[in-house]
Enzyme design. Structure first.
Site, mmCIF file in Angstrom:
data_model
loop_
_atom_site.group_PDB
_atom_site.id
_atom_site.type_symbol
_atom_site.label_atom_id
_atom_site.label_comp_id
_atom_site.label_asym_id
_atom_site.label_seq_id
_atom_site.Cartn_x
_atom_site.Cartn_y
_atom_site.Cartn_z
ATOM 1 N N GLN A 131 0.828 -1.199 0.000
ATOM 2 C CA GLN A 131 0.000 0.000 0.000
ATOM 3 C C GLN A 131 0.867 1.256 0.000
ATOM 4 O O GLN A 131 1.536 1.548 0.998
ATOM 5 C CB GLN A 131 -0.879 -0.006 1.266
ATOM 6 C CG GLN A 131 -1.730 1.220 1.450
ATOM 7 C CD GLN A 131 -2.466 1.205 2.792
ATOM 8 O OE1 GLN A 131 -1.946 0.693 3.777
ATOM 9 N NE2 GLN A 131 -3.659 1.751 2.828
ATOM 10 N N GLY A 132 0.826 2.025 -1.066
ATOM 11 C CA GLY A 132 1.628 3.248 -1.139
ATOM 12 C C GLY A 132 0.772 4.478 -0.867
ATOM 13 O O GLY A 132 0.380 5.181 -1.806
ATOM 14 N N TYR A 133 0.498 4.721 0.375
ATOM 15 C CA TYR A 133 -0.285 5.891 0.757
ATOM 16 C C TYR A 133 0.618 6.950 1.420
ATOM 17 O O TYR A 133 0.832 8.026 0.888
ATOM 18 C CB TYR A 133 -1.382 5.493 1.754
ATOM 19 C CG TYR A 133 -2.697 4.982 1.175
ATOM 20 C CD1 TYR A 133 -2.733 4.241 0.002
ATOM 21 C CD2 TYR A 133 -3.897 5.235 1.833
ATOM 22 C CE1 TYR A 133 -3.940 3.761 -0.494
ATOM 23 C CE2 TYR A 133 -5.112 4.758 1.334
ATOM 24 C CZ TYR A 133 -5.130 4.020 0.166
ATOM 25 O OH TYR A 133 -6.318 3.557 -0.304
ATOM 26 N N SER A 134 1.134 6.594 2.619
ATOM 27 C CA SER A 134 1.831 7.589 3.443
ATOM 28 C C SER A 134 3.119 8.085 2.806
ATOM 29 O O SER A 134 3.815 7.352 2.108
ATOM 30 C CB SER A 134 2.191 6.982 4.801
ATOM 31 O OG SER A 134 1.060 6.425 5.390
ATOM 32 N N SER A 166 4.348 -1.090 4.243
ATOM 33 C CA SER A 166 4.512 -2.430 4.809
ATOM 34 C C SER A 166 4.859 -3.426 3.718
ATOM 35 O O SER A 166 4.173 -3.494 2.693
ATOM 36 C CB SER A 166 3.232 -2.879 5.520
ATOM 37 O OG SER A 166 2.988 -2.072 6.631
ATOM 38 N N GLU A 249 -9.509 -1.475 5.260
ATOM 39 C CA GLU A 249 -8.285 -1.637 6.047
ATOM 40 C C GLU A 249 -8.612 -1.497 7.535
ATOM 41 O O GLU A 249 -8.117 -2.252 8.368
ATOM 42 C CB GLU A 249 -7.250 -0.577 5.642
ATOM 43 C CG GLU A 249 -5.988 -0.662 6.489
ATOM 44 C CD GLU A 249 -4.890 0.318 6.076
ATOM 45 O OE1 GLU A 249 -5.175 1.214 5.258
ATOM 46 O OE2 GLU A 249 -3.767 0.174 6.579
ATOM 47 N N GLU A 376 -6.321 9.060 16.887
ATOM 48 C CA GLU A 376 -6.791 10.447 16.931
ATOM 49 C C GLU A 376 -7.566 10.775 15.651
ATOM 50 O O GLU A 376 -8.606 11.446 15.700
ATOM 51 C CB GLU A 376 -5.598 11.397 17.091
ATOM 52 C CG GLU A 376 -4.899 11.313 18.453
ATOM 53 C CD GLU A 376 -4.019 10.085 18.618
ATOM 54 O OE1 GLU A 376 -3.636 9.473 17.596
ATOM 55 O OE2 GLU A 376 -3.711 9.717 19.769
HETATM 56 C C1 LIG Z 1 3.599 -0.590 11.411
HETATM 57 C C2 LIG Z 1 3.082 0.402 10.435
HETATM 58 C C3 LIG Z 1 2.721 -0.020 9.168
HETATM 59 C C4 LIG Z 1 2.271 0.895 8.223
HETATM 60 N N1 LIG Z 1 1.977 0.457 6.968
HETATM 61 C C5 LIG Z 1 1.674 1.352 6.003
HETATM 62 C C6 LIG Z 1 1.508 0.946 4.641
HETATM 63 O O1 LIG Z 1 1.611 -0.234 4.318
HETATM 64 N N2 LIG Z 1 1.247 1.880 3.727
HETATM 65 C C7 LIG Z 1 1.110 3.190 4.032
HETATM 66 O O2 LIG Z 1 0.854 3.980 3.151
HETATM 67 N N3 LIG Z 1 1.264 3.625 5.316
HETATM 68 C C8 LIG Z 1 1.549 2.725 6.310
HETATM 69 N N4 LIG Z 1 1.734 3.164 7.610
HETATM 70 C C9 LIG Z 1 1.701 4.598 7.877
HETATM 71 C C10 LIG Z 1 0.541 5.086 8.698
HETATM 72 O O3 LIG Z 1 -0.630 5.106 7.971
HETATM 73 C C11 LIG Z 1 0.919 6.477 9.234
HETATM 74 O O4 LIG Z 1 1.995 6.285 10.114
HETATM 75 C C12 LIG Z 1 -0.211 7.149 9.953
HETATM 76 O O5 LIG Z 1 -1.202 7.539 9.070
HETATM 77 C C13 LIG Z 1 0.244 8.364 10.768
HETATM 78 O O6 LIG Z 1 1.023 9.242 10.029
HETATM 79 P P1 LIG Z 1 2.414 9.781 10.583
HETATM 80 O O7 LIG Z 1 3.217 8.594 10.943
HETATM 81 O O8 LIG Z 1 2.966 10.709 9.606
HETATM 82 O O9 LIG Z 1 2.050 10.524 11.914
HETATM 83 P P2 LIG Z 1 1.562 12.037 12.046
HETATM 84 O O10 LIG Z 1 0.447 12.265 11.122
HETATM 85 O O11 LIG Z 1 2.730 12.915 11.986
HETATM 86 O O12 LIG Z 1 0.961 12.031 13.508
HETATM 87 C C14 LIG Z 1 1.711 12.291 14.681
HETATM 88 C C15 LIG Z 1 0.733 12.384 15.834
HETATM 89 O O13 LIG Z 1 -0.113 13.507 15.643
HETATM 90 C C16 LIG Z 1 -1.461 13.124 15.731
HETATM 91 N N5 LIG Z 1 -2.298 13.968 14.911
HETATM 92 C C17 LIG Z 1 -2.105 14.293 13.611
HETATM 93 N N6 LIG Z 1 -3.112 15.062 13.184
HETATM 94 C C18 LIG Z 1 -3.975 15.210 14.207
HETATM 95 C C19 LIG Z 1 -5.213 15.895 14.384
HETATM 96 N N7 LIG Z 1 -5.769 16.573 13.388
HETATM 97 N N8 LIG Z 1 -5.825 15.834 15.580
HETATM 98 C C20 LIG Z 1 -5.258 15.123 16.594
HETATM 99 N N9 LIG Z 1 -4.094 14.473 16.486
HETATM 100 C C21 LIG Z 1 -3.462 14.517 15.307
HETATM 101 C C22 LIG Z 1 -1.452 11.698 15.269
HETATM 102 O O14 LIG Z 1 -2.622 11.026 15.668
HETATM 103 C C23 LIG Z 1 -0.208 11.187 15.909
HETATM 104 O O15 LIG Z 1 -0.441 10.858 17.237
HETATM 105 C C24 LIG Z 1 2.154 2.250 8.571
HETATM 106 C C25 LIG Z 1 2.497 2.667 9.854
HETATM 107 C C26 LIG Z 1 2.959 1.772 10.787
HETATM 108 C C27 LIG Z 1 3.332 2.272 12.134
#
Ligand SMILES: Cc1cc2nc3c(=O)[nH]c(=O)nc-3n(C[C@H](O)[C@H](O)[C@H](O)COP(=O)(O)OP(=O)(O)OC[C@H]3O[C@@H](n4cnc5c(N)ncnc54)[C@H](O)[C@@H]3O)c2cc1C
Lengths: 392, 379
Positions: A131-134, A166, A249, A376
């Site tokens: 999954q290429g999202y983040s 992942s 998901e 969150e």
């Molecule tokens: C083990 C693992 C597997 C993953 N696999 C994939 C994958 O296969 N493909 C993919 O695309 N992504 C994947 N992800 C990524 C995942 O979707 C992101 O980590 C997630 O969406 C959070 O983004 P971030 O890490 O940039 O955190 P940030 O967005 O920087 O968040 C940091 C903190 O701020 C909080 N926050 C942010 N905005 C708000 C708000 N508006 N109100 C309150 N709190 C807020 C968050 O909840 C968090 O606690 C994976 C992540 C993990 C840990």
């Protein structure tokens, strides 16, 4: 209902005949899961036999139409299948982002050709997806993603970087969000594309997790050529596809840990019982009992949410509710597992701890409330879309 | 006594803070872990501890130590927590020093205390046997044999067990597991015949071992304190360990919290720093409150050990339980608020989570101490 009962009897008999005994034992560890793909790894012949038998019936994707290789089961029949599998502790024959995430999105938004082409290999476990999202700058604010796909006439040219992908290093194909209109408002210039991870210009760099395992990666795209027909849904409306996929998901993540051994049993073995037959640690016993109340009720909430959806009384944002609660619950489960395991569970490499399985699993679950959208973010969605709170 | 550090204690804190931040930062723990270091601590750092006098903090001046108090030991522990420093400080300079100083005979003190103060001996207490801490469940047997005893049984979570020069082992000379009577402490040479030591690599990359004693014979003068009556004395020493670990874990939690607050001010999503989201502000404010409460309980426990050693049981339990809870919340929030980066090994917050988990378990987790508090309070 009579039909369901005969379906149950047939299913039971079929499982009895086709599920190898080894596949009725608990997973030894995370490495013991079957993910399929071009480079599929099976730790025993029984795993392959089990996958092939289930795939032939379409039961790796029980509710998908038979036309695309699925099982064509009704929701009720699929429940029966699941409960019969649980009865004999049958393992999941295949873990698959294709089944959990991409398939439902393709069924909804894909063209007939795309469904014909992509779904059957997913059912059979032949192609493994990631999954290429983040992206580094686009996590919770996913829609701010920057990976570009330029229209080059007969193909797209993709450039950019994903992160936390992942199993990107093990996947065959990726479903990927790309920006196709940089001038439009952020949600309106995104498209959903599929491409082969062996395409020139795709590279991955594994990132080690706190569990010591390395299932996710940085993923780089450098002038990656993507065929025009690999766009899913409408150009620049990829956000709809992305969100639909996310609801699936989230449902998948909300189920995590539900098939694990009962905490009470684990604690009993670890700590023992007192003279009255109660767990010999009254506070831990109370913690576990309260956990069980929540977990058992939650299992029903999952079922009910599905039934509501089937009856057209559901709401897509209910998947956020399940994801939020399921993730927090699974983290709690593993905190309690660690408490029950005590000193043994703190060992990281020993045979006694099966190579640190309790601790590594505990650490891995900390991601449950991050991956697939953080807790969150789920709460924000509930506040906004279910409660219509002002300003949310 | 005011619940704040006095000037000398504050000075010690500043000294320990800069010394540890310089000599034993989190990177030093990574080096031990990634290099699979055979000792599990940096020998030069331990020399430094001795030069700074830390090793002798609880050793009386007459035996070559600084003769300071538990507050001072706790001050060092908190800084150890902030830096995730791996060292024999808690096993040797805190718990073993207390045990020998409080319970030992003059000969035992003269033999071991100066070596502790000089950083020349690593000494560890071996008490737990099962998965959970509970001294009264000690099952290891010590039978009278000739003019001494013969010990048989197994111990777990023995800090620094594989590098120890001496072990203080709790064993049963009478009574049955579950009873408080019948416990005796023995000084055992790890090289003695019948001692088997297995280093166990732990989730937090700090030293621990399992020890099996197979008919290990010792003389009568290996007994530390009184035969059959060790339970009370052992609890006293454990209270010191518990309060000290409570101080460490508070440092672990506070540092994880500090790093998280910094991240809230730095990471941007939705066009603003995430610290602007009230959902996170309130959680950070709540966590601050929990940690402040834990700090108060920890300091009170340490002060009580200094002023009325025998009264410290309940407050040591309050401190260990509260600090354990607060730090657990702190590391959980730290990972969560860092999002994906918090889950990576490369980033430090995961290491704080790992240390907090082990320290929480050490000498009784929050449930153990809540239960103990209830018992000590008579309900
Ligand atoms: C083990 C693992 C597997 C993953 N696999 C994939 C994958 O296969 N493909 C993919 O695309 N992504 C994947 N992800 C990524 C995942 O979707 C992101 O980590 C997630 O969406 C959070 O983004 P971030 O890490 O940039 O955190 P940030 O967005 O920087 O968040 C940091 C903190 O701020 C909080 N926050 C942010 N905005 C708000 C708000 N508006 N109100 C309150 N709190 C807020 C968050 O909840 C968090 O606690 C994976 C992540 C993990 C840990």
């Amino acid at each position: 209902m009579a039909d369901l009962e005969s379906f149950r009897a047939e299913t039971r008999a079929w499982l009895e005949a086709n599920c190898p005994p080894e596949m009725r034992l608990p997973l030894k560890d995370e490495e013991d899961r079957v993910w399929g793909g071009r480079n599929a790894k099976f730790s025993s012949p029984a795993q392959k036999q089990w996958l092939d038998a289930m795939a032939a019936k379409g039961w790796t994707a029980p509710e998908w139409p038979t036309a695309y290789g699925g099982g064509g089961l009704s929701r009720e029949e699929a429940k029966v299948l699941r409960s019969e599998m649980r009865r004999i502790n049958a393992r999941s024959p295949l873990d698959s982002f294709g089944i959990w995430m991409l398939g439902p999105a393709l069924l909804q938004y894909g063209t007939e050709e795309q469904k014909q082409h992509f779904l059957p290999p997913i059912v059979r476990g032949e192609i493994r997806w990631c999954q290429g999202y983040s992206e580094p700058g686009a996590g919770s604010d996913l829609a701010s993603l920057q990976t570009r796909a330029e229209d080059k006439g007969d193909h797209w040219l993709v450039n950019g970087q994903k992160v936390w992908t992942s199993y990107a290093d093990k996947a065959d194909w990726i479903f990927c969000l790309v920006r196709t209109d940089p001038t439009a408002p952020k949600h309106e210039g995104i498209s959903f594309v599929l491409f082969d991870m062996t395409t020139p210009g795709v590279s991955t760099k594994p990132i080690v997790l706190i569990s010591g395992k390395s299932p996710f990666c940085e993923t780089f795209f450098d002038d990656v050529v993507v065929p025009k027909e690999n766009l899913v849904g409408t150009l620049n409306r990829g956000w709809d596809v992305a969100k639909h996929l996310l609801t699936h998901e989230r449902e998948m993540i909300s189920n995590m840990g539900m098939d694990m051994a009962s905490l009470g049993e684990v604690a009993k073995k670890a700590i023992g019982l007192d003279a009255q037959g109660r767990l010999d640690d009254p506070l831990l016993r109370a913690d576990i009992a309260r956990f069980d109340v929540d977990a058992l009720a939650f299992r029903l909430a999952i079922e009910r949410t599905g039934d509501l959806a089937k009856a057209k009384q559901g709401h897509p944002a209910l998947s956020s509710m399940l994801k939020y609660y399921g993730a927090e619950l699974n983290k709690r489960r593993h905190e309690l597992m660690m408490a029950a395991g005590g000193a043994d569970a703190l060992e990281w490499e020993s045979e006694r701890s099966q190579g640190g399985t309790p601790a590594r699993s505990w650490l891995r679950t900390k991601a449950n409330s991050i991956e697939g959208g953080t807790s969150e973010v789920q709460l924000n969605i509930i506040a906004k879309r279910l409660l219509n709170l002002p300003g949310a | 006594m005011p619940l704040i550090l006095n000037d000398e204690q504050a000075m010690l804190r500043d000294t320990a803070r800069s010394f540890l931040a310089e000599q034993a930062p989190v990177a030093a723990l990574r080096k031990l872990r990634d290099g699979r270091d055979a000792l599990g601590y940096h020998r030069d750092l331990w020399k430094g501890f001795a030069e700074m006098g830390f090793t002798g903090v609880l050793v009386p001046e007459a035996h070559g130590g600084l003769g300071l108090g538990h507050v001072e030991a706790g001050v060092v522990m908190e800084e150890i927590g902030r830096n995730l420093t791996a060292s024999p400080f808690v096993s040797t300079a805190v718990v073993a020093a207390s045990a020998i100083n409080r319970i030992g005979g003059e000969g035992q003190k003269a033999e071991w205390l100066p070596r502790i103060a000089a950083g020349e001996a690593i000494i560890t207490l071996a008490v737990d046997e099962g998965r959970k801490h509970d001294p009264s469940r000690t099952a290891m047997k010590a039978e009278r044999a000739g003019n001494g005893f013969r010990l048989h049984g197994a111990k777990a979570m023995v800090l620094d067990g594989h590098v120890a020069d001496l072990m203080i082992v709790a064993a049963r000379t009478g009574g049955a597991p579950g009873e408080t009577d019948g416990l005796t402490l023995f000084l055992i040479d790890p090289k003695a015949k019948g001692v088997a030591i297995e280093r166990t690599i732990m989730v937090d990359s700090h030293n621990a071992a399992r020890i099996v004693l197979e008919n290990v014979e010792v003389d009568a003068d290996a007994v530390l304190g009184e035969v059959d009556q060790a339970h009370g004395a052992l609890e006293g020493v454990l209270n010191v360990g518990r309060a000290a670990v409570a101080a460490e874990i508070t440092g672990v939690g506070d540092e994880a919290f500090g790093r998280t607050v910094a991240y809230l001010k730095e990471r941007k999503q939705f066009g603003r720093v995430i610290g602007e989201f009230q959902a996170l502000q309130h959680r950070a404010a709540h966590l601050f409150t929990e940690i402040e409460i834990a700090k108060a309980a920890v300091l009170k426990a340490l002060q009580t050990l200094d002023e009325g050693y025998d009264r410290a049981g309940p407050i040591a339990s309050v401190a260990k339980a509260k600090a354990g809870q607060a730090a657990t919340l702190a590391v959980q929030e730290a990972v969560q608020m860092h999002g994906g980066v918090g889950m990576t090994d490369e980033f430090d917050v995961g290491l704080f989570m790992k240390r907090a988990r082990v320290a929480q378990e050490l000498w009784g987790d929050a449930n153990f101490h809540a239960e103990r508090l209830a018992r000590l309070s008579g309900y």
